[in-house]
Design a protein around this motif. Structure first.
Motif, PDB file in Angstrom:
ATOM      1  N   ARG A 421       0.835  -1.209   0.000  1.00 49.97           N
ATOM      2  CA  ARG A 421       0.000   0.000   0.000  1.00 49.97           C
ATOM      3  C   ARG A 421       0.870   1.259   0.000  1.00 49.97           C
ATOM      4  O   ARG A 421       0.536   2.259  -0.606  1.00 49.97           O
ATOM      5  CB  ARG A 421      -0.910   0.004   1.224  1.00 49.97           C
ATOM      6  N   ASN A 422       1.999   1.164   0.712  1.00 50.29           N
ATOM      7  CA  ASN A 422       2.946   2.270   0.774  1.00 50.29           C
ATOM      8  C   ASN A 422       4.291   1.717   1.237  1.00 50.29           C
ATOM      9  O   ASN A 422       4.429   0.504   1.439  1.00 50.29           O
ATOM     10  CB  ASN A 422       2.453   3.380   1.720  1.00 50.29           C
ATOM     11  N   LYS A 423       5.273   2.584   1.432  1.00 51.96           N
ATOM     12  CA  LYS A 423       6.618   2.120   1.785  1.00 51.96           C
ATOM     13  C   LYS A 423       6.690   1.488   3.166  1.00 51.96           C
ATOM     14  O   LYS A 423       7.652   0.796   3.496  1.00 51.96           O
ATOM     15  CB  LYS A 423       7.613   3.276   1.692  1.00 51.96           C
ATOM     16  N   HIS A 424       5.651   1.710   3.967  1.00 53.14           N
ATOM     17  CA  HIS A 424       5.632   1.129   5.309  1.00 53.14           C
ATOM     18  C   HIS A 424       4.952  -0.238   5.345  1.00 53.14           C
ATOM     19  O   HIS A 424       4.932  -0.886   6.390  1.00 53.14           O
ATOM     20  CB  HIS A 424       4.921   2.080   6.275  1.00 53.14           C
ATOM     21  N   ASP A 425       4.386  -0.670   4.220  1.00 53.83           N
ATOM     22  CA  ASP A 425       3.672  -1.956   4.145  1.00 53.83           C
ATOM     23  C   ASP A 425       4.702  -3.061   3.918  1.00 53.83           C
ATOM     24  O   ASP A 425       5.166  -3.293   2.793  1.00 53.83           O
ATOM     25  CB  ASP A 425       2.656  -1.918   3.006  1.00 53.83           C
ATOM     26  N   LYS A 426       5.087  -3.735   4.997  1.00 52.91           N
ATOM     27  CA  LYS A 426       6.198  -4.693   4.938  1.00 52.91           C
ATOM     28  C   LYS A 426       5.781  -6.088   5.413  1.00 52.91           C
ATOM     29  O   LYS A 426       4.719  -6.265   6.003  1.00 52.91           O
ATOM     30  CB  LYS A 426       7.366  -4.185   5.791  1.00 52.91           C
ATOM     31  N   ALA A 427       6.631  -7.070   5.111  1.00 55.30           N
ATOM     32  CA  ALA A 427       6.375  -8.460   5.506  1.00 55.30           C
ATOM     33  C   ALA A 427       7.670  -9.065   6.053  1.00 55.30           C
ATOM     34  O   ALA A 427       8.772  -8.655   5.658  1.00 55.30           O
ATOM     35  CB  ALA A 427       5.880  -9.270   4.311  1.00 55.30           C
ATOM     36  N   PRO A 428       7.563 -10.046   6.958  1.00 58.55           N
ATOM     37  CA  PRO A 428       8.767 -10.643   7.553  1.00 58.55           C
ATOM     38  C   PRO A 428       9.504 -11.562   6.578  1.00 58.55           C
ATOM     39  O   PRO A 428       8.894 -12.195   5.716  1.00 58.55           O
ATOM     40  CB  PRO A 428       8.209 -11.432   8.736  1.00 58.55           C
ATOM     41  N   THR A 429      10.805 -11.632   6.748  1.00 59.10           N
ATOM     42  CA  THR A 429      11.646 -12.537   5.957  1.00 59.10           C
ATOM     43  C   THR A 429      12.134 -13.686   6.847  1.00 59.10           C
ATOM     44  O   THR A 429      12.073 -13.590   8.082  1.00 59.10           O
ATOM     45  CB  THR A 429      12.874 -11.801   5.403  1.00 59.10           C
ATOM     46  N   PRO A 430      12.640 -14.758   6.246  1.00 57.63           N
ATOM     47  CA  PRO A 430      13.153 -15.885   7.052  1.00 57.63           C
ATOM     48  C   PRO A 430      14.368 -15.510   7.891  1.00 57.63           C
ATOM     49  O   PRO A 430      14.698 -16.195   8.858  1.00 57.63           O
ATOM     50  CB  PRO A 430      13.530 -16.934   6.004  1.00 57.63           C
ATOM     51  N   TYR A 431      15.044 -14.413   7.509  1.00 60.52           N
ATOM     52  CA  TYR A 431      16.254 -14.036   8.255  1.00 60.52           C
ATOM     53  C   TYR A 431      16.001 -12.906   9.252  1.00 60.52           C
ATOM     54  O   TYR A 431      16.920 -12.246   9.734  1.00 60.52           O
ATOM     55  CB  TYR A 431      17.405 -13.689   7.300  1.00 60.52           C
ATOM     56  N   GLY A 432      14.718 -12.672   9.570  1.00 57.06           N
ATOM     57  CA  GLY A 432      14.391 -11.842  10.723  1.00 57.06           C
ATOM     58  C   GLY A 432      14.158 -10.372  10.485  1.00 57.06           C
ATOM     59  O   GLY A 432      13.909  -9.633  11.441  1.00 57.06           O
TER      60      GLY A 432
END
Length: 466
Positions: A421-432
């Motif tokens: 949605r914007n630059k703050h819309d993030k998701a976790p990665t396997p490396y934390g």
């Protein structure tokens, strides 16, 4: 469990199956049978639970015969999992496999006398509730259904299933069994069957190219409509394009509904429909498409059953789409736990069929409905190009480079890029770490080429493309 049923009678076999309703195998089998089964349970092997049911409930050794399981009753036994949905009640967990496709014989078959119908015209389907953390011996059977494939289904569905079978047969006859995909058809699919190793490939007639072993299957979404407990709710939530007792295929009804709008601008389409809405609305083109199809509700029953996704494509005057086509945001952690053959991306591209509604800008800037086409990704593009991008995405995530995925220049078919949605819309990665959400996209140039190919192979008489 006693086997006091008549193997020549569908009703007697169904009555025997009904003894399982709301019960688990542990409740109906003897302690001796349970002790025999339990050490050999294999939840990972598809079909294992069905084999147990066949052997211990119906006293029949599992086999791969082209005949129905109960040949004298002309009845095929199927065991398939369902799961509980908080919103929809019971839904199918997977497609229903209906036997292997024999490439050597299908090219000689006719629908009404086909090996497919000989085996599957009458089905006894045992639906059990799948639960992740319990023994298969404790799965409870929630629905037992006797299904006459040519008698109980709506006429429109029967005609569509026949058309799907004919599509599969035609592709094999043309020596293209290696190009079969579930996206080729609507309700009856040709799903891969067997290991992913070389032994899953076999010869085919009319071609020297080895083809993956495949089986007939009723698609998962189609099965949901059979499983559905509350038909009234389905009717309330969905519009139907076809009266269920009118024998017409999805392609032909879509053709008949859309052909009158070809060549009109969006303004002219709205005038013809007697509707006016803000073109700036995010759902404008989706709403317009449904209106052209005479659908007032957001869900169209035939598209839901067939896993058809409508996509609006706006072409520049040059014929290139204004933008690439996106898919849902990827799961950085989930993708690392997938194998390609069972991956989310492959499912999206191989099992889905798309209905492209294509508009093109005029010299004066007006947007005109140019054509429509049903499309699914060709097998070669899926396995050679989409897989290459998927592999590269996994390689980069493994190297802690989820913020540097392969862009549009990497591959002629697809790429990965941000889709949040914007630059703050993030998701976790396997490396934390947390990284901007991204998704796979079909390249605009690739979509342009697919539209061109469709125009070259168009056959209006059948109405599959326009």
């Amino acid at each position: 469990m006693t086997y006091d049923f008549d193997r020549t009678s569908k009703t007697s076999i169904k009555a025997h199956a009904d003894k399982l309703l709301y019960k688990a195998l542990r409740q109906v089998l003897s302690d001796v049978q349970i002790k025999k089964i339990e050490p050999k349970l294999n939840k990972k092997r598809k079909g294992h639970f069905g084999d147990i049911v066949e052997k211990y409930v119906f006293d029949k050794e599992p086999d791969n015969s082209p005949e129905p399981d109960f040949p004298e009753a002309k009845l095929e036994l199927k065991t398939t999992p369902i799961k509980k949905s908080s919103r929809k009640g019971f839904i199918s967990k997977e497609r229903l496999v209906l036997g292997m496709i024999d490439y050597d014989t299908i090219i000689h078959d006719k629908w009404k006398t086909s090996a497919f119908l000989k085996k599957n015209a009458h089905l006894l389907i045992l639906f059990y509730l799948f639960e992740e953390d319990i023994s298969p011996l404790d799965y409870k059977f929630r629905l037992i259904k006797l299904l006459d494939l040519l008698g109980d289904l709506p006429a429109a569905d029967i005609v569509q299933i026949q058309k799907d079978w004919e599509t599969i047969a035609a592709k094999v006859t043309a020596g293209k069994a290696h190009e079969l995909s579930e996206g080729d058809t609507f309700y009856l699919g040709a799903c891969t069957k067997g290991a992913t190793a070389e032994k899953s490939y076999r010869s085919q007639p009319n071609s020297k190219v080895p083809a993956k072993s495949r089986a007939y299957s009723l698609k998962q979404n189609y099965l949901n409509f059979i499983v559905a407990e509350n038909k009234a709710t389905i009717e309330k939530e969905h519009d139907a394009l076809i009266s269920e007792w009118v024998p017409e295929t999805i392609e032909s009804i879509v053709h008949n509904k859309l052909k009158g709008f070809i060549g009109l601008t969006t303004t002219e389409i709205e005038k013809k429909l007697g509707r006016y809405s803000a073109s700036s609305s995010k759902s404008y083109y989706a709403d317009l498409a449904r209106a052209m199809l005479s659908a007032k509700k957001k869900k169209i029953a035939e598209f839901e059953k067939a896993n058809v996704t409508m996509k609006t494509i706006r072409l520049k005057k040059s014929g290139t789409p204004k933008e690439s086509m996106s898919f849902p945001a990827m799961d950085y952690i989930g993708i690392m736990n997938e194998e390609w053959d069972e991956s989310t991306l492959r499912d999206q591209l191989s099992e889905n069929k798309f209905l492209f509604l294509i508009y093109k800008y005029d010299e004066d800037g007006s947007l005109r409905f140019n054509k429509y086409m049903f499309w699914n990704m060709p097998y070669a593009d899926l396995e050679e190009h989409a897989r290459k991008v998927w592999d590269e995405v996994r390689t980069r995530i493994a190297a802690h480079r989820a913020n540097d995925l392969p862009g549009i220049a990497f591959n002629p078919v697809c790429h990965a890029r941000p889709h949040g949605r914007n630059k703050h819309d993030k998701a976790p990665t396997p490396y934390g770490t947390m990284v901007k959400k991204q998704s796979f996209w079909l390249n605009a140039s690739y979509i342009r080429e697919q539209i061109k190919k469709d125009s070259l192979t168009r056959h209006d008489a059948v109405g599959f493309h326009c």
